[in-house]
Design a protein around this motif. Structure first.
Motif, PDB file in Angstrom:
ATOM      1  N   GLU A 143       0.837  -1.773  -0.248  1.00  0.00           N
ATOM      2  CA  GLU A 143      -0.151  -0.060   0.038  1.00  0.00           C
ATOM      3  C   GLU A 143       0.857   1.070  -0.070  1.00  0.00           C
ATOM      4  OE1 GLU A 143      -3.917  -0.248   0.246  1.00  0.00           O
ATOM      5  OE2 GLU A 143      -4.011  -1.704   1.578  1.00  0.00           O
ATOM      6  N   ALA A 144       0.287   2.407  -0.485  1.00  0.00           N
ATOM      7  CA  ALA A 144       1.129   3.860  -0.111  1.00  0.00           C
ATOM      8  C   ALA A 144       0.563   4.043   1.291  1.00  0.00           C
ATOM      9  CB  ALA A 144       0.389   4.200  -1.801  1.00  0.00           C
ATOM     10  N   ILE A 145       2.297   4.547   1.052  1.00  0.00           N
ATOM     11  CA  ILE A 145       2.283   5.436   2.836  1.00  0.00           C
ATOM     12  C   ILE A 145       1.991   6.140   2.493  1.00  0.00           C
ATOM     13  CG2 ILE A 145       4.841   4.551   3.088  1.00  0.00           C
ATOM     14  CD1 ILE A 145       5.540   7.214   2.515  1.00  0.00           C
ATOM     15  N   VAL A 146       1.202   6.610   4.287  1.00  0.00           N
ATOM     16  CA  VAL A 146       0.096   7.626   4.380  1.00  0.00           C
ATOM     17  C   VAL A 146       0.705   8.301   5.360  1.00  0.00           C
ATOM     18  CG1 VAL A 146      -2.035   8.270   5.146  1.00  0.00           C
ATOM     19  CG2 VAL A 146      -2.610   6.042   4.311  1.00  0.00           C
ATOM     20  N   GLU A 147       1.234  10.064   5.063  1.00  0.00           N
ATOM     21  CA  GLU A 147       1.910  11.028   5.594  1.00  0.00           C
ATOM     22  C   GLU A 147       0.918  11.038   7.166  1.00  0.00           C
ATOM     23  OE1 GLU A 147       4.608  12.850   4.283  1.00  0.00           O
ATOM     24  OE2 GLU A 147       5.157  11.905   2.595  1.00  0.00           O
ATOM     25  N   PRO A 148       2.292  11.565   8.054  1.00  0.00           N
ATOM     26  CA  PRO A 148       1.469  10.972   9.421  1.00  0.00           C
ATOM     27  C   PRO A 148       0.930  12.784   8.927  1.00  0.00           C
ATOM     28  CG  PRO A 148       3.658  12.399   8.843  1.00  0.00           C
ATOM     29  CD  PRO A 148       3.448  11.496   8.099  1.00  0.00           C
ATOM     30  N   ARG A 149      -0.665  13.008  10.150  1.00  0.00           N
ATOM     31  CA  ARG A 149      -0.778  14.865   9.900  1.00  0.00           C
ATOM     32  C   ARG A 149      -0.463  15.132  11.876  1.00  0.00           C
ATOM     33  NH1 ARG A 149      -6.853  12.993   9.088  1.00  0.00           N
ATOM     34  NH2 ARG A 149      -7.068  14.852  10.185  1.00  0.00           N
ATOM     35  N   SER A 150      -0.842  16.547  11.150  1.00  0.00           N
ATOM     36  CA  SER A 150       0.124  17.068  12.541  1.00  0.00           C
ATOM     37  C   SER A 150      -0.573  17.858  13.031  1.00  0.00           C
ATOM     38  CB  SER A 150       0.746  18.228  12.372  1.00  0.00           C
ATOM     39  OG  SER A 150       0.689  19.274  11.236  1.00  0.00           O
ATOM     40  N   ASP A 151      -2.370  17.391  12.951  1.00  0.00           N
ATOM     41  CA  ASP A 151      -3.439  17.868  14.046  1.00  0.00           C
ATOM     42  C   ASP A 151      -3.997  17.009  14.475  1.00  0.00           C
ATOM     43  OD1 ASP A 151      -4.919  16.669  10.675  1.00  0.00           O
ATOM     44  OD2 ASP A 151      -6.609  16.546  11.505  1.00  0.00           O
ATOM     45  N   LEU A 152      -3.064  15.510  14.307  1.00  0.00           N
ATOM     46  CA  LEU A 152      -4.254  14.326  15.490  1.00  0.00           C
ATOM     47  C   LEU A 152      -3.091  14.316  16.062  1.00  0.00           C
ATOM     48  CD1 LEU A 152      -5.171  11.877  12.351  1.00  0.00           C
ATOM     49  CD2 LEU A 152      -6.655  13.451  13.748  1.00  0.00           C
ATOM     50  N   GLY A 153      -3.151  13.450  17.481  1.00  0.00           N
ATOM     51  CA  GLY A 153      -2.587  13.315  18.748  1.00  0.00           C
ATOM     52  C   GLY A 153      -1.390  12.133  18.144  1.00  0.00           C
ATOM     53  N   TYR A 154      -1.053  11.519  18.819  1.00  0.00           N
ATOM     54  CA  TYR A 154       0.452  10.524  18.680  1.00  0.00           C
ATOM     55  C   TYR A 154      -0.896   9.278  18.558  1.00  0.00           C
ATOM     56  CZ  TYR A 154       4.599   7.724  20.097  1.00  0.00           C
ATOM     57  OH  TYR A 154       5.298   7.327  19.473  1.00  0.00           O
ATOM     58  N   ALA A 155      -1.681   8.548  19.258  1.00  0.00           N
ATOM     59  CA  ALA A 155      -2.345   7.797  18.956  1.00  0.00           C
ATOM     60  C   ALA A 155      -3.123   7.674  17.640  1.00  0.00           C
ATOM     61  CB  ALA A 155      -3.426   7.042  19.758  1.00  0.00           C
ATOM     62  N   ALA A 156      -4.301   8.866  17.502  1.00  0.00           N
ATOM     63  CA  ALA A 156      -4.840   8.657  16.337  1.00  0.00           C
ATOM     64  C   ALA A 156      -4.106   8.762  15.178  1.00  0.00           C
ATOM     65  CB  ALA A 156      -5.445   9.848  16.692  1.00  0.00           C
ATOM     66  N   ASN A 157      -2.750  10.008  14.970  1.00  0.00           N
ATOM     67  CA  ASN A 157      -2.169   9.539  14.045  1.00  0.00           C
ATOM     68  C   ASN A 157      -1.219   8.075  13.755  1.00  0.00           C
ATOM     69  OD1 ASN A 157      -0.822  10.923  11.921  1.00  0.00           O
ATOM     70  ND2 ASN A 157       1.233  10.774  13.520  1.00  0.00           N
ATOM     71  N   PHE A 158      -1.078   7.748  14.597  1.00  0.00           N
ATOM     72  CA  PHE A 158      -0.117   6.350  14.515  1.00  0.00           C
ATOM     73  C   PHE A 158      -1.194   5.450  13.722  1.00  0.00           C
ATOM     74  CE2 PHE A 158      -0.052   1.552  15.324  1.00  0.00           C
ATOM     75  CZ  PHE A 158       1.522   2.003  14.559  1.00  0.00           C
ATOM     76  N   LEU A 159      -2.740   5.164  14.270  1.00  0.00           N
ATOM     77  CA  LEU A 159      -3.731   4.523  13.698  1.00  0.00           C
ATOM     78  C   LEU A 159      -4.067   4.909  12.012  1.00  0.00           C
ATOM     79  CD1 LEU A 159      -5.282   3.542  16.637  1.00  0.00           C
ATOM     80  CD2 LEU A 159      -4.146   2.373  16.028  1.00  0.00           C
ATOM     81  N   TYR A 160      -3.808   6.632  12.242  1.00  0.00           N
ATOM     82  CA  TYR A 160      -4.580   7.173  10.682  1.00  0.00           C
ATOM     83  C   TYR A 160      -3.325   6.921   8.983  1.00  0.00           C
ATOM     84  CZ  TYR A 160      -4.382  10.477   7.082  1.00  0.00           C
ATOM     85  OH  TYR A 160      -4.705  11.362   5.845  1.00  0.00           O
ATOM     86  N   MET A 161      -2.187   6.628   9.845  1.00  0.00           N
ATOM     87  CA  MET A 161      -1.119   6.064   9.025  1.00  0.00           C
ATOM     88  C   MET A 161      -1.617   5.084   8.799  1.00  0.00           C
ATOM     89  SD  MET A 161       1.910   8.236  10.653  1.00  0.00           S
ATOM     90  CE  MET A 161       2.498   6.952  11.820  1.00  0.00           C
ATOM     91  N   LEU A 162      -1.460   4.096   9.375  1.00  0.00           N
ATOM     92  CA  LEU A 162      -1.294   2.702   9.471  1.00  0.00           C
ATOM     93  C   LEU A 162      -2.779   2.014   8.518  1.00  0.00           C
ATOM     94  CD1 LEU A 162       0.543  -0.221  10.605  1.00  0.00           C
ATOM     95  CD2 LEU A 162      -1.985  -0.064  12.069  1.00  0.00           C
ATOM     96  N   ASN A 163      -3.925   2.545   8.790  1.00  0.00           N
ATOM     97  CA  ASN A 163      -5.040   2.374   7.876  1.00  0.00           C
ATOM     98  C   ASN A 163      -5.322   3.367   7.342  1.00  0.00           C
ATOM     99  OD1 ASN A 163      -4.933   0.150   9.619  1.00  0.00           O
ATOM    100  ND2 ASN A 163      -6.486   1.555  11.340  1.00  0.00           N
ATOM    101  N   GLY A 164      -5.388   4.345   6.664  1.00  0.00           N
ATOM    102  CA  GLY A 164      -5.464   5.297   5.975  1.00  0.00           C
ATOM    103  C   GLY A 164      -6.553   6.233   6.057  1.00  0.00           C
ATOM    104  N   LYS A 165      -7.049   5.560   7.560  1.00  0.00           N
ATOM    105  CA  LYS A 165      -8.336   6.987   7.522  1.00  0.00           C
ATOM    106  C   LYS A 165      -8.342   6.767   9.643  1.00  0.00           C
ATOM    107  CE  LYS A 165     -11.848   2.436   7.969  1.00  0.00           C
ATOM    108  NZ  LYS A 165     -11.388   1.676   8.920  1.00  0.00           N
ATOM    109  N   GLU A 166      -9.495   7.486  10.206  1.00  0.00           N
ATOM    110  CA  GLU A 166      -9.258   7.580  11.469  1.00  0.00           C
ATOM    111  C   GLU A 166      -9.920   6.975  12.539  1.00  0.00           C
ATOM    112  OE1 GLU A 166     -10.258  11.929  12.963  1.00  0.00           O
ATOM    113  OE2 GLU A 166      -9.649  12.719  10.554  1.00  0.00           O
ATOM    114  N   PRO A 167      -8.754   6.819  12.907  1.00  0.00           N
ATOM    115  CA  PRO A 167      -9.659   5.258  13.860  1.00  0.00           C
ATOM    116  C   PRO A 167     -11.167   5.765  15.484  1.00  0.00           C
ATOM    117  CG  PRO A 167      -8.439   6.396  15.235  1.00  0.00           C
ATOM    118  CD  PRO A 167      -7.839   7.369  13.776  1.00  0.00           C
TER     119      PRO A 167
END
Ligand code: COA
Length: 379
Positions: A143-167
């Motif tokens: 899968e294409a990598i998903v760039e981190p989002r600086s508007d998300l906290g540590y946990a949410a950003n990680f799960l977002y980068m992993l799954n491509g959608k916000e938890p």
């Protein structure tokens, strides 16, 4: 005077202001606050601030600290490219260890060990471990990598980068709680490894790399993966009792029930107490209740059989069900542990640097003396 303690059991080798453990009473506190209280009320970012500053932040301080972490999520471009060249069948912990070491190559002053520099490096590593893990996991899945989002906290950003959608909020919170519970734990093996390395006045990257190497062992952080494997090997509720009894019968040959026993706790690990209730809820919400029920049955049998020996569930036992319920792959369980424990490792390194003394214990020599050198042709 020389006292030999195998496995350094009972030896006090450092001072810390971060976590306090009473293994007999089952107490764990971070800077005096019970772990249960933090798990209920805090966030991972706030917990890291607490550990690194030995006090809770005020509102503005927490916002500033969280922002500093968020601004550091991105890894250097060259490192991102390197991750995309990793073999897809590599184990995530080996990738994490290698890439943490590689972070030093992109730091203009990797060896700076004054306290402000050490803190800045700690924050960089903390912010970038999730990115390394998520990038690699997406790469290996094609899968294409998903760039981190600086508007998300540590946990949410990680799960977002992993799954491509916000938890969902429930999953984000479950993950954040796991991060809080794993953040620090006295002089555990990986933390000791980090302190030993930094005590040579080596650098933060080397210390954290060593700690990751230590954590992956099945007797330490690798246990949560083994717990899940064990649950997978038990096909039904009826199979729990014979499986556990068989393992216990082979204890003398080294068989272990993963997720049980602890060098320090001789009663239930307070993190496991919290995770037990928590994992029941998340397992129910996500249709994984049978997994929880199997775990609970194992706990019951273990209490009956070996409770008197002080062998109780540790943090890894119910974290396996929690991680599985929130949809994390088995071989990401230990990297998740590293993502959290890096806060403790770095905090301990900073404590070590502030009044450092080199670690240099002795070994008790048990070999022969006075042996003459035998020339090669006479051996
Ligand atoms: N299953 C079965 N028996 C266990 C056990 C387990 N998980 N953990 C400890 N024991 C028993 C040992 O068989 C030994 O019994 P004995 O005195 O009759 O020989 C006794 O408890 C002491 O075990 P030992 O391995 O010497 O304790 P330790 O302090 O060196 O090890 C651990 C601590 C954590 C390494 C050990 O409990 C273990 O291997 N647990 C499983 C792995 C795990 O969950 N690790 C995560 C820790 S957070």
């Amino acid at each position: 005077m020389t006292t030999f303690a195998k496995g350094l059991e009972g030896i006090v080798a450092a001072e810390t202001r971060m976590s306090f453990i009473d293994g007999e009473k089952g107490i764990l506190e971070y800077v005096g606050i019970p772990i249960d209280d933090l798990a209920r009320n805090s966030s991972f970012e706030e917990t890291v601030f607490l550990l690194w500053n030995t006090r809770l932040p005020r509102r503005g301080e927490l916002a500033e600290f969280s922002e500093q972490v968020r601004q550091r999520y991105k890894v250097p471009t060259a490192l991102a490219k390197l991750i995309l060249q990793m073999p897809k069948d590599a184990q995530p912990m080996h990738v994490l260890r290698t890439m943490t070491s590689a972070l030093a190559l992109y730091d203009p002053s990797p060896n700076a060990n004054d306290i402000p520099s050490a803190r800045a490096k700690a924050m960089n590593i903390l912010a970038q471990l999730p990115t390394i893990i998520a990038y690699f996991d997406r790469h290996r899945r094609g899968e294409a990598i998903v760039e981190p989002r600086s508007d998300l906290g540590y946990a949410a950003n990680f799960l977002y980068m992993l799954n491509g959608k916000e938890p969902t909020e429930a999953v984000r919170r479950a993950f954040d709680v796991c991060m809080i519970l794993h953040a620090d734990h006295g002089l555990n093996n990986s933390t000791f490894a980090a302190r030993v390395v930094i005590s040579t006045l080596s650098d933060m990257y080397s210390a954290i790399t060593a700690a990751i190497g230590s954590l992956r062992g099945p007797l330490h952080g690798g246990a949560n993966e083994e717990v899940m494997e064990m649950l997978g090997e038990i096909p039904s509720m009826a199979a729990v009792e014979p499986y556990i009894m068989d393992k216990l019968a082979h204890r003398a040959e080294g068989a272990r029930i993963m997720g049980f026993g602890h060098r320090v706790y001789k009663t239930i690990d307070p993190r496991a107490t919290f995770l037990k209730t928590f994992s029941k809820q998340i397992a129910t919400d996500t249709g994984n209740l049978p997994l929880y029920e199997k775990s609970s049955k194992i706990e019951e049998i273990m209490k009956r059989e070996v409770g008197a020996k002080g062998i109780y569930p540790n943090v890894d036992f119910y974290s396996a069900t929690t991680y599985h319920s929130i949809g994390l792959k088995l071989d990401l369980f230990t990297p998740m542990f590293a993502m959290s424990r890096v806060s403790g490792w770095a905090g301990h390194c900073i404590e070590q640097l502030d009044g450092n003394r080199l670690f240099r214990p002795k070994a008790q020599y048990v070999g022969p003396h006075g042996v003459r050198y035998t020339p090669m042709d006479q051996r």
